[in-house]
Design an enzyme around this catalytic site. Sequence first.
Site, PDB file in Angstrom:
ATOM      1  N   HIS A   1       0.804  -1.224   0.000  1.00 28.98           N
ATOM      2  CA  HIS A   1       0.000   0.000   0.000  1.00 28.98           C
ATOM      3  C   HIS A   1       0.836   1.273   0.000  1.00 28.98           C
ATOM      4  O   HIS A   1       0.426   2.282  -0.556  1.00 28.98           O
ATOM      5  CB  HIS A   1      -1.000  -0.030   1.150  1.00 28.98           C
ATOM      6  CG  HIS A   1      -2.168  -0.892   0.808  1.00 28.98           C
ATOM      7  ND1 HIS A   1      -2.330  -2.140   1.327  1.00 28.98           N
ATOM      8  CD2 HIS A   1      -3.160  -0.703  -0.077  1.00 28.98           C
ATOM      9  CE1 HIS A   1      -3.407  -2.681   0.791  1.00 28.98           C
ATOM     10  NE2 HIS A   1      -3.938  -1.834  -0.060  1.00 28.98           N
TER      11      HIS A   1
ATOM     12  N   ARG B   1       1.923  -9.652   0.339  1.00 33.52           N
ATOM     13  CA  ARG B   1       2.345  -8.571  -0.555  1.00 33.52           C
ATOM     14  C   ARG B   1       3.314  -7.597   0.106  1.00 33.52           C
ATOM     15  O   ARG B   1       3.922  -6.761  -0.549  1.00 33.52           O
ATOM     16  CB  ARG B   1       1.138  -7.834  -1.189  1.00 33.52           C
ATOM     17  CG  ARG B   1       0.081  -7.396  -0.250  1.00 33.52           C
ATOM     18  CD  ARG B   1      -1.210  -7.098  -0.988  1.00 33.52           C
ATOM     19  NE  ARG B   1      -1.331  -5.720  -1.420  1.00 33.52           N
ATOM     20  CZ  ARG B   1      -2.487  -5.118  -1.675  1.00 33.52           C
ATOM     21  NH1 ARG B   1      -3.616  -5.774  -1.558  1.00 33.52           N
ATOM     22  NH2 ARG B   1      -2.547  -3.881  -2.060  1.00 33.52           N
TER      23      ARG B   1
ATOM     24  N   ARG C   1     -15.670   1.732  -3.174  1.00 36.24           N
ATOM     25  CA  ARG C   1     -15.515   0.400  -2.579  1.00 36.24           C
ATOM     26  C   ARG C   1     -15.732   0.528  -1.083  1.00 36.24           C
ATOM     27  O   ARG C   1     -15.201   1.437  -0.447  1.00 36.24           O
ATOM     28  CB  ARG C   1     -14.109  -0.135  -2.848  1.00 36.24           C
ATOM     29  CG  ARG C   1     -13.947  -1.556  -2.315  1.00 36.24           C
ATOM     30  CD  ARG C   1     -12.569  -2.087  -2.588  1.00 36.24           C
ATOM     31  NE  ARG C   1     -11.568  -1.447  -1.767  1.00 36.24           N
ATOM     32  CZ  ARG C   1     -10.263  -1.687  -1.863  1.00 36.24           C
ATOM     33  NH1 ARG C   1      -9.818  -2.546  -2.756  1.00 36.24           N
ATOM     34  NH2 ARG C   1      -9.421  -1.086  -1.082  1.00 36.24           N
TER      35      ARG C   1
ATOM     36  N   ASP D   1      -4.378  -8.361  -4.536  1.00 36.00           N
ATOM     37  CA  ASP D   1      -4.682  -9.439  -3.599  1.00 36.00           C
ATOM     38  C   ASP D   1      -4.809 -10.781  -4.288  1.00 36.00           C
ATOM     39  O   ASP D   1      -4.446 -11.809  -3.713  1.00 36.00           O
ATOM     40  CB  ASP D   1      -5.964  -9.125  -2.820  1.00 36.00           C
ATOM     41  CG  ASP D   1      -5.667  -8.181  -1.677  1.00 36.00           C
ATOM     42  OD1 ASP D   1      -4.727  -8.477  -0.921  1.00 36.00           O
ATOM     43  OD2 ASP D   1      -6.339  -7.154  -1.558  1.00 36.00           O
TER      44      ASP D   1
ATOM     45  N   CYS E   1      -8.842  -3.416 -11.538  1.00 33.36           N
ATOM     46  CA  CYS E   1      -8.406  -2.241 -10.777  1.00 33.36           C
ATOM     47  C   CYS E   1      -7.141  -2.515  -9.970  1.00 33.36           C
ATOM     48  O   CYS E   1      -6.689  -1.650  -9.227  1.00 33.36           O
ATOM     49  CB  CYS E   1      -9.514  -1.740  -9.871  1.00 33.36           C
ATOM     50  SG  CYS E   1      -9.898  -2.867  -8.536  1.00 33.36           S
TER      51      CYS E   1
ATOM     52  N   GLU F   1     -10.781 -10.997  -5.980  1.00 34.53           N
ATOM     53  CA  GLU F   1      -9.397 -10.918  -5.504  1.00 34.53           C
ATOM     54  C   GLU F   1      -9.014 -12.110  -4.637  1.00 34.53           C
ATOM     55  O   GLU F   1      -7.951 -12.137  -4.043  1.00 34.53           O
ATOM     56  CB  GLU F   1      -9.160  -9.597  -4.765  1.00 34.53           C
ATOM     57  CG  GLU F   1     -10.152  -9.274  -3.672  1.00 34.53           C
ATOM     58  CD  GLU F   1      -9.938  -7.891  -3.063  1.00 34.53           C
ATOM     59  OE1 GLU F   1      -8.875  -7.287  -3.273  1.00 34.53           O
ATOM     60  OE2 GLU F   1     -10.835  -7.420  -2.354  1.00 34.53           O
TER      61      GLU F   1
HETATM   62  C1  PEP Z   1      -6.390  -5.266  -5.201  1.00 33.01           C
HETATM   63  O1  PEP Z   1      -6.332  -6.095  -4.292  1.00 33.01           O
HETATM   64  O2  PEP Z   1      -5.946  -5.491  -6.351  1.00 33.01           O
HETATM   65  C2  PEP Z   1      -6.966  -3.940  -4.970  1.00 33.01           C
HETATM   66  C3  PEP Z   1      -7.176  -3.102  -5.960  1.00 33.01           C
HETATM   67  O3  PEP Z   1      -7.279  -3.576  -3.709  1.00 33.01           O
HETATM   68  P1  PEP Z   1      -6.241  -3.176  -2.556  1.00 33.01           P
HETATM   69  O4  PEP Z   1      -4.925  -2.912  -3.205  1.00 33.01           O
HETATM   70  O5  PEP Z   1      -6.828  -1.974  -1.893  1.00 33.01           O
HETATM   71  O6  PEP Z   1      -6.241  -4.356  -1.657  1.00 33.01           O
HETATM   72 MG    MG Z   2      -7.492  -5.862  -2.532  1.00 30.71          MG
END
Ligand code: PEP
Ligand code: MG
Length: 603
Positions: free
Chosen positions: A217, A493, A360, A483, A530, A459
Site C-alpha cells: 500500500h 504482498r 468500494r 490481492d 483495478c 481478488e
Molecule cells: C487489489 O487487491 O488489487 C486492490 C485493488 O485492492 P487493494 O490494493 O486496496 O487491496
Molecule cells: Mg485488494
Amino acid sequence: MGKSQKEDIVTKTPDNAKGMDISQKKQIVIKGFGGSPGICIGKAYIVDREGVDLIKRYPVPEEDVATEINRFKNAVKRATDEHASIIESLNSDLSHQLDILEAHLALFKDKMLYGKTIETIKTEKINAEWALKKVLRQVKRMFMKVNDPYLKSRVTDIVQVSEQVMRHLTGAQDIKISDINKRVILVAHDLSPADTSQIQLELIKGFVTDRGGKDSHTGIIAKALGIPAVMGLGNATHKVENDDILIVDGSTGTLIVNPEEDTLFSYEEQSVRYEAQRAIRARESHLPAVTLDGHKFQLMANIEMVEEVVSVRDNAAKGVGLFRTEFLYIDLKRFPSEEELFDKYKEVVDLLSPMPITFRTLDINGDKVLPYMKNIEEENPALGLRAVRFCLKRPEIFITQIKAILRASAFGEIKLLIPMISCVEEIIQVKEIIASAIIELKQEDKIFNSDIPLGIMIEVPSAVIIAEDLAEYVDFFSIGTNDLIQYSMAIDRRNRQVAHLYNPMSPAVIRMVKMVVDAAKKKNIDVVMCGEMAGEPFNLPVLMGLGLTQLSMNPMAIPVIGQMVRRLDVGETKQFVKKIIHMGIVSDIVNLVKEEYGKILAD
Ligand code: PEP
Ligand code: MG
C-alpha cells in the site's frame, strides 16, 4: 557521452542536489523493489518506529534531572489528555473500542512503563526519550519470553501507548514534516497506511522502506502522488543516517546512499529526461484511448483521498474505477458517522461529476489496520477478519457506510463495490444489508438512489472459480490483482523475501484473469481490472488480448497506458494471448512479451 559534454556538466550543480554538499562518506548502492517509478535526489529523513524523529541519547546533568523527569511527566499528561478526548469523541455504541481505549488510558501510568522510565532518567542521567526507548525495549524482551498469547499480545498496547508519549516528548506532534524547511526523502522500516495519512505528503520527495514488496500500500500511495519509492530494502534504515544524500530510483528499485559526484550528475540527467517524458505523455493524455483497430478503452483512476481528484482530472481519467474508502476512517481516528461519510462522498462526487465513481466499501484489517482498532488479534491478518468479513461482523458500521454511499448517489453516477467476496453467501448477506439500508433511508425521508450498480472485487481464488455463480448476483466484477496474486500465489504482498514470486505475468494469474473475463462475458456483466497490474504498460498487450477494455489504475499511469493503447491492435493481441495462455514458465511469457512488444515498450 562525449568528453566535452561531461566536463561541461561536472562544472554545474545538479538542480536536485542544490544546497547539498557532495558527501565524503562512501557511496553505497542497495537494491530493493521499485514501489513507484521516477528518480529523486534529496536528504534522508529517518522515521524511527518509536517516534517520528530519530531518537538520540544524550546525558542530562545532575541539576537538570528533575526538569527532565517533569518533561517526561508533562508528555505523559498531554498524551493522556489527547487519548481521553479521543474516547470522548467516540460514539457510545462502539463499546468494544471504548473498552480497549480505556484500557490503554490506564497503561499511560503503568508502573512498568511510567515508573521505570522515571527511574532510568534518575539513575542513568539520560534524556527522557532514550530512557523510554530503553524501557520499551526491556518490556518487549520480557513479553517475548512469556508463553501466554494474551499477555504477549499486550505488548502491542504498550508500544502504542509509548509511541503516543514519545510523539509528545519529541514534539513530533507539533513539529510536523511541513516544518522542515527542505523537502526530504523519508526512510522508514515500514510505513502503514495509518503512518502515511499522518505525514505532509507534499513535502516528501521520495519513500524508502525496509519492508514492503511490489504493490504494497505504501507503493500504491507513492505512485498515486507521483513520488518515487523503493521498498523491500532489508535494513536500509541502518545504513542511512539523517541528512545523508540519497538517490531513489523507483523505476529500477535502487537506492544510492551518499552518491559520488559522477553518479549524482548521471542521475540528475536521467531525472530530467524522465520528467520530460512524463510531460509529453501528460500533454497527450487527452487523446482518446482507442486501439489501432478502433476499440475504445475506458481508463479510470484509483484514488483514496479527496485531494487526488486533481490528479484524476489532470491525467484525463474517464472516471474513478476504485475509490478506496478506508483512508477516511484512518484519518478520522474513530469510526465516522453517516453524515460525515456522506459529506465526504458528496464532495468527491461534486468535484468529479459527471464522471462515474465506484466507491468500494471498507477494506480494513489485513495490512490496513485502523489505529483505534488494533484490538483484533489475528495470527494471519491477511486471512482474517478483513474487508467484507469485518463489515458483515459489524453490520452497524457497514450499514452506516452503505447509507452514506446511497445518499451520495443522488448527486452523480455512482457504483458500489464490495471487497474480498469469497463465496455466494457473503454477497447474499451484503444484499440483505443494502435492502435494510434502503428501508432505513426511506423511513428517514432521505434523498438517495436505490438502484446503483453493485459489483464485487474478484481478488480471492475461490471467487475466480465460482465467478459464474457470483455473476448471478451482481452487475460487475472488478479484478483486484494485488490481492489475487497475494492469495493465489500465497505471497504476503508486504514481505520482501517472497517478492520475487510476485509477478502478474505468472501463468496462474493470467489464466485466472481469463476465467473471470470469460465468466463475466458469458453472464453478460461488466468487468474492470483495478489492481496495479492494470497500470503497468508491460501487461497491457496481455490484458487487451484477454478481452479487458476497462482498466482502473493510479491516475499517474493513465497517460502512458493511453499512449500504449493507441499503438496496439486488439485482434493482434488476441492472437498473441493464444500463444502464451498455455505457457507454464513466467520468464518464457515475459520474454515473448519483450520480443513482440519490446519496441513499443521501449518507446
Ligand atoms: C487489489 O487487491 O488489487 C486492490 C485493488 O485492492 P487493494 O490494493 O486496496 O487491496
Ligand atoms: Mg485488494
